[in-house]
Design a protein around this motif. Structure first.
Motif, PDB file in Angstrom:
ATOM      1  N   THR A 285      -7.079  -1.882  -7.008  1.00  0.00           N
ATOM      2  CA  THR A 285      -7.515  -1.243  -5.767  1.00  0.00           C
ATOM      3  C   THR A 285      -6.720  -1.835  -4.612  1.00  0.00           C
ATOM      4  OG1 THR A 285      -9.255  -2.884  -5.454  1.00  0.00           O
ATOM      5  CG2 THR A 285      -9.842  -0.878  -6.677  1.00  0.00           C
ATOM      6  N   ASP A 286      -6.776  -1.185  -3.461  1.00  0.00           N
ATOM      7  CA  ASP A 286      -6.012  -1.667  -2.313  1.00  0.00           C
ATOM      8  C   ASP A 286      -6.366  -3.103  -1.915  1.00  0.00           C
ATOM      9  OD1 ASP A 286      -4.612   0.682  -2.232  1.00  0.00           O
ATOM     10  OD2 ASP A 286      -5.679   1.520  -0.511  1.00  0.00           O
TER      11      ASP A 286
ATOM     12  N   SER B 270      -2.814   2.494 -10.286  1.00  0.00           N
ATOM     13  CA  SER B 270      -3.862   2.837 -11.233  1.00  0.00           C
ATOM     14  C   SER B 270      -3.465   3.981 -12.179  1.00  0.00           C
ATOM     15  CB  SER B 270      -5.150   3.170 -10.491  1.00  0.00           C
ATOM     16  OG  SER B 270      -6.203   3.388 -11.387  1.00  0.00           O
ATOM     17  N   PRO B 271      -2.987   5.131 -11.675  1.00  0.00           N
ATOM     18  CA  PRO B 271      -2.555   6.174 -12.620  1.00  0.00           C
ATOM     19  C   PRO B 271      -1.372   5.746 -13.486  1.00  0.00           C
ATOM     20  CG  PRO B 271      -2.828   7.100 -10.432  1.00  0.00           C
ATOM     21  CD  PRO B 271      -2.961   5.620 -10.308  1.00  0.00           C
TER      22      PRO B 271
ATOM     23  N   PRO C 161       1.185   5.291  -7.245  1.00  0.00           N
ATOM     24  CA  PRO C 161      -0.046   4.490  -7.309  1.00  0.00           C
ATOM     25  C   PRO C 161      -0.153   3.714  -8.622  1.00  0.00           C
ATOM     26  CG  PRO C 161      -0.513   6.700  -6.542  1.00  0.00           C
ATOM     27  CD  PRO C 161       0.911   6.693  -7.002  1.00  0.00           C
TER      28      PRO C 161
ATOM     29  N   GLY D 122      -0.092   1.368  -3.622  1.00  0.00           N
ATOM     30  CA  GLY D 122      -1.493   1.490  -3.236  1.00  0.00           C
ATOM     31  C   GLY D 122      -2.066   2.818  -3.706  1.00  0.00           C
ATOM     32  N   GLU D 123      -3.346   3.027  -3.435  1.00  0.00           N
ATOM     33  CA  GLU D 123      -4.016   4.248  -3.893  1.00  0.00           C
ATOM     34  C   GLU D 123      -3.377   5.510  -3.310  1.00  0.00           C
ATOM     35  OE1 GLU D 123      -8.084   3.505  -2.928  1.00  0.00           O
ATOM     36  OE2 GLU D 123      -8.326   2.066  -4.564  1.00  0.00           O
ATOM     37  N   GLY D 124      -2.796   5.423  -2.128  1.00  0.00           N
ATOM     38  CA  GLY D 124      -2.120   6.568  -1.529  1.00  0.00           C
ATOM     39  C   GLY D 124      -0.619   6.368  -1.438  1.00  0.00           C
TER      40      GLY D 124
ATOM     41  N   LEU E   2       0.823  -1.209   0.000  1.00  0.00           N
ATOM     42  CA  LEU E   2       0.000   0.000   0.000  1.00  0.00           C
ATOM     43  C   LEU E   2       0.857   1.257   0.000  1.00  0.00           C
ATOM     44  CD1 LEU E   2      -2.976  -0.906   2.328  1.00  0.00           C
ATOM     45  CD2 LEU E   2      -2.777  -1.076  -0.146  1.00  0.00           C
TER      46      LEU E   2
END
Length: 104
Positions: free
Chosen positions: A83-84, A55-56, A53, A47-49, A43
């Motif tokens: 996603t996480d 995804s981007p 990240p 992870g998203e944070g 993460l």
């Protein structure tokens, strides 16, 4: 029980089955430790944070190189959204497959 289409019985009938047995055990142990360690760090890394990240990054790669992304950046997360919870699931899947390899 034949899980994969690869014939491990034929492979183990080579002149030195002990070396193959040790190799598979060592390889599965290394994979398990790597995925276990990644499960605590994933993460914060992708992870998203996280630092970068996933995804981007995957969207950027898709925009830049198109269909070649499957060959240049091979990952299951082209199909599964990163996603996480799915990143955690990926690490646990890696640990499970390492245990499965150890049991062969």
């Amino acid at each position: 029980m034949k899980i994969l289409s690869f014939n491990f019985k034929k492979l183990l009938s080579t002149p030195n089955p002990l070396a193959l047995w040790l190799f598979f055990r060592a390889l599965s142990f290394i994979y398990f430790i790597a995925f276990f360690s990644l499960s605590f760090q994933i993460l914060g890394l992708i992870g998203e944070g996280g630092i970068l990240p996933a995804s981007p990054f995957l969207h950027y790669v898709q925009d830049q190189i198109g269909w070649r992304r499957f060959f240049l950046v091979p990952t299951l997360f082209w199909i599964i959204p990163p996603t996480d919870p799915m990143l955690y699931a990926g690490t646990f899947l890696g640990m499970f497959l390492a245990i499965l390899l150890f049991s062969i």
